[in-house]
Design a protein around this motif. Sequence first.
Motif, PDB file in Angstrom:
ATOM      1  N   PHE A  16       1.038  -1.042  -0.075  1.00 36.50           N
ATOM      2  CA  PHE A  16      -0.005   0.002  -0.020  1.00 36.50           C
ATOM      3  C   PHE A  16       0.850   1.291   0.046  1.00 36.50           C
ATOM      4  O   PHE A  16       0.570   2.060  -0.666  1.00 36.50           O
ATOM      5  CB  PHE A  16      -0.943   0.012   1.199  1.00 36.50           C
ATOM      6  CG  PHE A  16      -1.863   1.348   1.294  1.00 36.50           C
ATOM      7  CD1 PHE A  16      -2.875   1.524   0.812  1.00 36.50           C
ATOM      8  CD2 PHE A  16      -1.181   2.411   2.438  1.00 36.50           C
ATOM      9  CE1 PHE A  16      -3.367   2.671   0.890  1.00 36.50           C
ATOM     10  CE2 PHE A  16      -1.990   3.440   2.445  1.00 36.50           C
ATOM     11  CZ  PHE A  16      -3.235   3.635   1.740  1.00 36.50           C
ATOM     12  N   THR A  17       2.001   1.554   0.862  1.00 32.68           N
ATOM     13  CA  THR A  17       2.911   2.643   0.846  1.00 32.68           C
ATOM     14  C   THR A  17       3.468   2.742  -0.379  1.00 32.68           C
ATOM     15  O   THR A  17       3.525   3.957  -0.926  1.00 32.68           O
ATOM     16  CB  THR A  17       3.832   2.213   2.179  1.00 32.68           C
ATOM     17  OG1 THR A  17       3.141   2.012   3.519  1.00 32.68           O
ATOM     18  CG2 THR A  17       4.750   3.578   2.204  1.00 32.68           C
ATOM     19  N   ILE A  20       0.904   3.811  -3.057  1.00 33.16           N
ATOM     20  CA  ILE A  20       0.804   5.268  -2.954  1.00 33.16           C
ATOM     21  C   ILE A  20       1.699   6.087  -3.218  1.00 33.16           C
ATOM     22  O   ILE A  20       1.307   7.230  -3.798  1.00 33.16           O
ATOM     23  CB  ILE A  20       0.300   5.483  -1.356  1.00 33.16           C
ATOM     24  CG1 ILE A  20      -1.251   4.758  -0.984  1.00 33.16           C
ATOM     25  CG2 ILE A  20       0.186   7.085  -1.052  1.00 33.16           C
ATOM     26  CD1 ILE A  20      -2.263   5.466  -1.669  1.00 33.16           C
ATOM     27  N   CYS A  24       1.218   8.680  -6.244  1.00 33.16           N
ATOM     28  CA  CYS A  24       1.145  10.140  -5.982  1.00 33.16           C
ATOM     29  C   CYS A  24       2.257  10.962  -6.756  1.00 33.16           C
ATOM     30  O   CYS A  24       2.012  12.047  -7.307  1.00 33.16           O
ATOM     31  CB  CYS A  24       1.517  10.361  -4.661  1.00 33.16           C
ATOM     32  SG  CYS A  24       0.032  10.289  -3.457  1.00 33.16           S
ATOM     33  N   ILE A  55      -4.792   5.404  -6.658  1.00 35.79           N
ATOM     34  CA  ILE A  55      -4.699   5.552  -5.062  1.00 35.79           C
ATOM     35  C   ILE A  55      -5.974   5.347  -4.431  1.00 35.79           C
ATOM     36  O   ILE A  55      -5.938   4.658  -3.210  1.00 35.79           O
ATOM     37  CB  ILE A  55      -4.464   7.199  -5.009  1.00 35.79           C
ATOM     38  CG1 ILE A  55      -3.077   7.505  -5.489  1.00 35.79           C
ATOM     39  CG2 ILE A  55      -4.447   7.669  -3.592  1.00 35.79           C
ATOM     40  CD1 ILE A  55      -2.836   8.928  -5.768  1.00 35.79           C
ATOM     41  N   ILE A  56      -7.060   5.620  -4.925  1.00 37.00           N
ATOM     42  CA  ILE A  56      -8.325   5.205  -4.338  1.00 37.00           C
ATOM     43  C   ILE A  56      -8.617   3.743  -4.074  1.00 37.00           C
ATOM     44  O   ILE A  56      -8.977   3.378  -3.119  1.00 37.00           O
ATOM     45  CB  ILE A  56      -9.603   5.981  -5.235  1.00 37.00           C
ATOM     46  CG1 ILE A  56      -9.461   7.274  -5.240  1.00 37.00           C
ATOM     47  CG2 ILE A  56     -10.884   5.523  -4.602  1.00 37.00           C
ATOM     48  CD1 ILE A  56     -10.374   8.024  -6.333  1.00 37.00           C
ATOM     49  N   CYS A  59      -6.656   2.457  -1.180  1.00 37.02           N
ATOM     50  CA  CYS A  59      -7.314   2.782  -0.089  1.00 37.02           C
ATOM     51  C   CYS A  59      -8.413   1.735   0.439  1.00 37.02           C
ATOM     52  O   CYS A  59      -8.560   1.320   1.337  1.00 37.02           O
ATOM     53  CB  CYS A  59      -7.546   4.160  -0.128  1.00 37.02           C
ATOM     54  SG  CYS A  59      -6.285   5.375   0.075  1.00 37.02           S
ATOM     55  N   ILE A  60      -9.248   1.423  -0.852  1.00 37.51           N
ATOM     56  CA  ILE A  60     -10.257   0.465  -0.637  1.00 37.51           C
ATOM     57  C   ILE A  60      -9.963  -0.688  -0.342  1.00 37.51           C
ATOM     58  O   ILE A  60     -10.353  -1.516   0.761  1.00 37.51           O
ATOM     59  CB  ILE A  60     -11.183   0.630  -1.863  1.00 37.51           C
ATOM     60  CG1 ILE A  60     -11.835   1.937  -2.109  1.00 37.51           C
ATOM     61  CG2 ILE A  60     -12.232  -0.534  -1.888  1.00 37.51           C
ATOM     62  CD1 ILE A  60     -12.498   2.205  -3.430  1.00 37.51           C
ATOM     63  N   LEU A  62      -6.940  -1.658   1.184  1.00 33.40           N
ATOM     64  CA  LEU A  62      -6.494  -1.662   2.627  1.00 33.40           C
ATOM     65  C   LEU A  62      -7.539  -1.585   3.537  1.00 33.40           C
ATOM     66  O   LEU A  62      -7.339  -2.306   4.610  1.00 33.40           O
ATOM     67  CB  LEU A  62      -5.357  -0.515   2.859  1.00 33.40           C
ATOM     68  CG  LEU A  62      -4.821  -0.354   4.108  1.00 33.40           C
ATOM     69  CD1 LEU A  62      -3.802  -1.751   3.973  1.00 33.40           C
ATOM     70  CD2 LEU A  62      -4.138   0.867   4.100  1.00 33.40           C
ATOM     71  N   THR A  63      -8.598  -0.893   3.447  1.00 39.22           N
ATOM     72  CA  THR A  63      -9.657  -0.746   4.364  1.00 39.22           C
ATOM     73  C   THR A  63     -10.501  -2.231   4.353  1.00 39.22           C
ATOM     74  O   THR A  63     -10.638  -2.552   5.510  1.00 39.22           O
ATOM     75  CB  THR A  63     -10.570   0.318   3.859  1.00 39.22           C
ATOM     76  OG1 THR A  63      -9.952   1.806   3.660  1.00 39.22           O
ATOM     77  CG2 THR A  63     -11.806   0.254   4.744  1.00 39.22           C
ATOM     78  N   TRP A  88     -15.440  -0.422  -4.863  1.00 36.07           N
ATOM     79  CA  TRP A  88     -13.986  -1.293  -5.452  1.00 36.07           C
ATOM     80  C   TRP A  88     -14.451  -1.517  -6.883  1.00 36.07           C
ATOM     81  O   TRP A  88     -13.445  -1.491  -7.827  1.00 36.07           O
ATOM     82  CB  TRP A  88     -13.797  -2.391  -4.502  1.00 36.07           C
ATOM     83  CG  TRP A  88     -12.708  -3.448  -5.364  1.00 36.07           C
ATOM     84  CD1 TRP A  88     -11.259  -3.218  -5.056  1.00 36.07           C
ATOM     85  CD2 TRP A  88     -12.766  -4.349  -6.128  1.00 36.07           C
ATOM     86  NE1 TRP A  88     -10.663  -4.019  -5.636  1.00 36.07           N
ATOM     87  CE2 TRP A  88     -11.386  -4.766  -6.364  1.00 36.07           C
ATOM     88  CE3 TRP A  88     -13.804  -4.848  -6.655  1.00 36.07           C
ATOM     89  CZ2 TRP A  88     -11.217  -5.921  -7.139  1.00 36.07           C
ATOM     90  CZ3 TRP A  88     -13.711  -6.195  -7.531  1.00 36.07           C
ATOM     91  CH2 TRP A  88     -12.413  -6.635  -7.655  1.00 36.07           C
TER      92      TRP A  88
END
Length: 315
Positions: A16-17, A20, A24, A55-56, A59-60, A62-63, A88
């Motif tokens: 994830f990191t 991103i 980014c 990016i979105i 985040c989905i 990972l959540t 998603w």
Amino acid sequence: MGLTEGVFLILSGTQFTLGILVNCFIDLVNGSSWFKTKRMSLSDFIITTLALLRIILLCIILTDSFLIEFSPNTHDSGIIMQIIDVSWTFTNHLSIWLATCLGVLYCLKIASFSHPTFLWLKWRVSRVMVWMLLGALLLSCGSTASLINEFKLYSVFRGIEATRNVTEHFRKKRSEYYLIHVLGTLWYLPPLIVSLASYSLLIFSLGRHTRQMLQNGTSSRDPTTEAHKRAIRIILSFFFLFLLYFLAFLIASFGNFLPKTKMAKMIGEVMTMFYPAGHSFILILGNSKLKQTFVVMLRCESGHLKPGSKGPIFS
């Protein structure tokens, strides 16, 4: 939390990191370039939008991973699961179609054929891409709408299952749900076919161009050949990463039907994060502006900066 779950969470957090940071970086470079010049090429627009969607998407994912691990009951509750799955599905399908549109754009700009249909598309590449992007948006909405219909069947299916009254009606609804669930994966076939067609056309174009260069006695390492090879690497990487991503999607989506549901879902979640980060990094290496900015950033600490810059090869 066991050792295995901890490892999966560390892998998810790491991917994830990285994802991103990579995406980014793309948005910041292209965004700052647009802010200075007030102009953005079609390829840069697609890449920038694709990076934002990824990016979105990360985040989905990972959540979803954290909910599976720390609050599975909340994750499986109707409204939470539906919000995550709808978000998603739309973001995922749109990002896949944007990557496909990028491959088509590279193919139309770089490949060389004398067929009237190909020439018609090549001369109207901007208009073709606008219609493709609108079609991508429409198909993404269609896949999301089919998922909502699947939710209705899933609610009926789980409701009957909770009563433990296994009747013919239950078997019929379960079969219907499985069928719609499997048919939902067919939404991935069109972008896969289009990407494969773009890759094949670039291969044929490169082969013919190389033969012409050899017949003329000139070097095969000219700018056109390099552009062919770079575009082929980008489309081929998308093709193989997409296949891996599709496998991960199957593992995650069919996790409810496997013996170890939670483990299958977590494996699928970790695998799905590799595609948004990996393909975006390849896009950086395939775009001269992004690649040069990335190299300059790496050299900042050592002080070996090279002046000058070049625009993206596909602009």
